[in-house]
Write an enzyme that holds these catalytic residues in place. Structure first.
Site, PDB file in Angstrom:
ATOM      1  CB  CYS A   2     -31.108  -0.772  38.965  1.00  0.00           C
ATOM      2  SG  CYS A   2     -31.948  -2.327  38.769  1.00  0.00           S
ATOM      3  NE  ARG A  27     -27.377   3.121  35.591  1.00  0.00           N
ATOM      4  CZ  ARG A  27     -26.076   2.901  35.831  1.00  0.00           C
ATOM      5  NH1 ARG A  27     -25.209   3.805  35.447  1.00  0.00           N
ATOM      6  NH2 ARG A  27     -25.659   1.823  36.423  1.00  0.00           N
ATOM      7  CD1 TRP A  73     -33.777  -2.706  31.970  1.00  0.00           C
ATOM      8  CD2 TRP A  73     -32.589  -4.442  32.700  1.00  0.00           C
ATOM      9  NE1 TRP A  73     -33.526  -3.518  30.894  1.00  0.00           N
ATOM     10  CE2 TRP A  73     -32.799  -4.595  31.308  1.00  0.00           C
ATOM     11  CE3 TRP A  73     -31.872  -5.406  33.375  1.00  0.00           C
ATOM     12  CZ2 TRP A  73     -32.316  -5.683  30.589  1.00  0.00           C
ATOM     13  CZ3 TRP A  73     -31.374  -6.486  32.650  1.00  0.00           C
ATOM     14  CH2 TRP A  73     -31.609  -6.626  31.280  1.00  0.00           C
ATOM     15  CG  ASN A  99     -27.644  -1.602  39.818  1.00  0.00           C
ATOM     16  OD1 ASN A  99     -28.127  -2.573  39.231  1.00  0.00           O
ATOM     17  ND2 ASN A  99     -26.728  -0.812  39.289  1.00  0.00           N
ATOM     18  N   GLY A 100     -28.347  -4.731  41.224  1.00  0.00           N
ATOM     19  CA  GLY A 100     -27.520  -5.943  41.170  1.00  0.00           C
ATOM     20  C   GLY A 100     -28.394  -7.182  41.258  1.00  0.00           C
ATOM     21  CD  GLU A 472     -21.552  -1.283  16.391  1.00  0.00           C
ATOM     22  OE1 GLU A 472     -21.467  -2.396  16.953  1.00  0.00           O
ATOM     23  OE2 GLU A 472     -22.115  -0.314  16.930  1.00  0.00           O
ATOM     24  CE  LYS A 476     -25.131   1.308  17.825  1.00  0.00           C
ATOM     25  NZ  LYS A 476     -24.296   0.263  18.255  1.00  0.00           N
ATOM     26  CD  GLU A 479     -27.888  -1.089  20.029  1.00  0.00           C
ATOM     27  OE1 GLU A 479     -27.983  -1.341  21.233  1.00  0.00           O
ATOM     28  OE2 GLU A 479     -26.815  -0.770  19.491  1.00  0.00           O
ATOM     29  CG  HIS A 495     -20.907 -21.216   2.170  1.00  0.00           C
ATOM     30  ND1 HIS A 495     -20.481 -22.206   1.308  1.00  0.00           N
ATOM     31  CD2 HIS A 495     -20.080 -20.164   1.972  1.00  0.00           C
ATOM     32  CE1 HIS A 495     -19.419 -21.792   0.650  1.00  0.00           C
ATOM     33  NE2 HIS A 495     -19.142 -20.557   1.029  1.00  0.00           N
ATOM     34  CE  LYS A 590     -24.115   4.084  26.564  1.00  0.00           C
ATOM     35  NZ  LYS A 590     -23.941   3.864  25.097  1.00  0.00           N
TER      36      LYS A 590
END
Ligand code: AGP
Length: 595
Positions: A2, A27, A73, A99-100, A472, A476, A479, A495, A590
């Site tokens: 948020c 964000r 969010w 926010n939280g 990584e 990328k 996402e 394997h 973010k």
């Protein structure tokens, strides 16, 4: 997560709040809202969707001298208009944004609010209803805030408007980020400095449990017992044009192209003209004396930590472990006496990392935070901080922060025991190689078209440092293009996972480590023999006829810094071809400020 913005005083409150919310869009959010105190009443506008949707519902003549805004969010309660913030108390007196996550919201509902009628499914509405009840009980809002904090368990950054106090804005902070901006004829609050940067560069930090009372003229800060705190402002090292995309279509493209400049900025910040590394001796002594070093992080920062382990063990010969912060707290390994911790976090606000930091500090261990945000929670709560100097990273997909983290980790590892390597020269070589790679973007666009324009599965494979880059690379690609991608140790595929290889499955081999190059090539042949559509990204000295992408050589320890750029560009173009929201991918934020 948020985003919160607030303003009190002279000026275009509505415009400032909406613009501030737009700078926080990166964000990640699913709804937005704003409340304006017109002097007589508090008008609330809130909608599911983007800020652009919200604007259509706000009368053009609406404005005020006091307002708060929010981008949500969803954690408690689905994305919807009724769950959007701001939320109001039933008596209409209090309006707030949050926010939280309130961990004991169910217990608070049962114990204090069983008679209340709720208009939403959010934990935020529990806060505002409870606070209104406490105002009734204690008679004033500051005392009610003190009482509220004794009841709430969890994380919260709050901005509160009291209908009966049109000249006062309240802020409360615990675990979630919240800054106060000091202006000339107005004062501000926001989830980070970016939201207020075109109004002020001077900010007050708020620590956990503190609350602030803002008027147009003054800011007062109090601790959780209501004792006044005298605190100086700090100046944020951000300028407004950092926010602009410049000639780029997306922040991610801008930030990928900034990487050579960031490396050069870090060289300047950390290495003097005598080629000495400028890292606080206390930090180096703490690391040098450590029996064991633990690196904790999440996501891309975790991937940087995997490379950082190699740097510390190679250049400083100190045993080092890397852990996912979210796992570490609940599955703590044996930590020998004399250990110390390194937290890597671009935002400095990741709740998983912060929870781990709190846990190890309670056990008496020392911590260094490597972050891009001065004054962030993970910076303030660690013993030491090293900054990335990468400039604000707006795109959700982390790029320049990752290479900046590797660079600062390399500088630190080398400085612990004065490893014999000319870092200024080697890192300058990295920056030059990056410049060349950024010029190859058209080749990457074609490759993305060839390998990632369709299909839902892909692999990146590598060995040793190339394996860490493969992890990584996979993050990328998945996402931002939503292609299910795995980063895999090349030698491990056979394997089991090789069973997933089908005709046309894209498999990109990363080959920059001489001692394992041929092994990776044979692993690529194994998958090609089963129909995979293979490609190679190779350092020049290891290149062979038929390789797909060839990049400049750099010192073998620093190949991750250059190998990661092609895979960043491939992810960008794959997402572009698939018309994905590159800077604000679905479901992502973010800064993940909830555990
Ligand atoms: C990486 O592209 C993602 N944005 C995400 O994995 C991120 O690295 C992770 O959430 C950690 O964030 P931090 O570095 O701010 O702690």
């Amino acid at each position: 997560m948020c985003g919160i913005v607030g303003m009190i005083g002279q000026g275009q409150t509505k415009a400032m709040i909406l613009k501030g919310l737009e700078t926080l869009e990166y964000r990640g959010y699913d709804s937005a809202g704003i409340a304006l105190h017109t002097g007589r009443a508090v008008d609330v506008y809130r909608e599911k969707g983007r800020i652009a949707d919200l604007k259509k519902h706000i009368p053009t003549d609406a404005d005020a001298h006091l307002g708060i805004g929010h981008t949500r969010w969803a954690t408690h309660g689905r994305p919807s208009q009724r769950n959007s913030h701001p939320h109001q108390s039933s008596n209409g007196r209090l309006t707030l944004v949050h926010n939280g996550v309130i961990e004991n919201e169910k217990q608070l509902r049962q114990e204090y609010l069983h008679d209340s009628i709720f208009a939403s499914d959010t934990d935020t509405e529990v806060i505002v209803q409870l606070l209104a009840q406490l105002v009734e009980k204690h008679g004033d809002l500051p005392t009610a805030i003190i009482a509220l904090q004794q009841l709430l368990h969890g994380s919260y950054a709050l901005a509160i408007i009291d209908r009966e106090q049109p000249d006062v804005l309240y802020a409360v902070k615990n675990k979630s980020p919240l800054l106060i901006g000091k202006g000339e004829e107005a004062n501000y609050l926001g989830s980070d400095a970016l939201a207020m940067i075109d109004k002020t560069k001077n900010f007050y930090e708020l620590n956990d449990g503190e609350y602030a009372i803002l008027t147009a003229e003054a800011v007062e800060i109090f601790d959780r017992e209501g004792k006044k705190i005298i605190r100086e402002t700090f100046e944020a090292q951000i300028d407004a044009n950092d926010l602009a995309k410049g000639p780029f279509k997306h922040y991610m493209m801008k930030e990928m192209n900034e990487q050579p400049a960031v490396i050069r900025r870090i060289i300047q910040a950390y290495i003097n003209d005598q080629n000495e590394t400028l890292i606080d001796q206390q930090i180096l002594t703490t690391l040098r004396n450590a029996k064991r070093i633990f690196i904790l992080a999440a996501g891309t920062s975790y991937h940087a930590g995997l490379v950082g382990k190699q740097y510390i063990e190679t250049m400083a010969q100190i045993p080092t472990e890397v852990h996912l912060a979210s796992e570490f707290v609940y599955n703590m390994p044996f930590i020998p006496e004399g250990s110390c911790f390194i937290f890597i976090s671009q935002s400095g606000e990741t709740a998983d990392s912060r929870a781990a930091l709190v846990a190890i500090r309670e056990l008496g261990f020392e911590a260094l935070t490597i972050t891009n945000v001065p004054g962030s929670t993970l910076s303030r709560e660690a013993n030491y901080t090293l900054l990335l100097h990468a400039g604000p990273e707006i795109a959700v997909a982390s790029t320049k922060a990752y290479t900046a983290q590797l660079t600062v980790l390399a500088l630190t590892a080398a400085a612990i025991r004065n490893y014999d390597l000319d870092l200024k020269f080697e890192l300058a070589r990295v920056a030059t190689a990056m410049d060349h790679i950024c010029e190859m973007h058209e080749q990457f666009e074609m490759l993305a078209q060839n390998y990632f324009s369709h299909g839902q599965h892909a692999f990146y494979i590598g060995r040793h440092l190339d394996y860490f880059v493969a992890l990584e690379a996979a993050l990328k690609l998945k996402e931002i293009s939503y292609i299910h991608t795995e980063g895999f140790a090349a030698g491990e595929l056979k394997h089991g996972t090789i069973a997933l290889i089908e005709e046309g499955t894209p498999v990109v081999g990363l080959i920059a480590q001489a001692k394992v190059a041929n092994h990776t090539r044979s692993n690529l042949q194994e998958v090609a023999a089963r129909g995979a559509h293979t490609a190679t990204i190779v350092c020049e000295s290891l290149a062979q006829a038929g390789d797909t992408v060839i990049i400049d050589d750099v010192h073998e320890l620093f190949t991750p810094l250059v190998m990661v750029l092609p895979v960043q560009f491939l992810a960008y173009y794959a997402a572009y071809i698939r018309d994905c929201d590159i800077d604000k991918p679905r479901n992502l934020a973010k800064s993940v400020t909830v555990e």
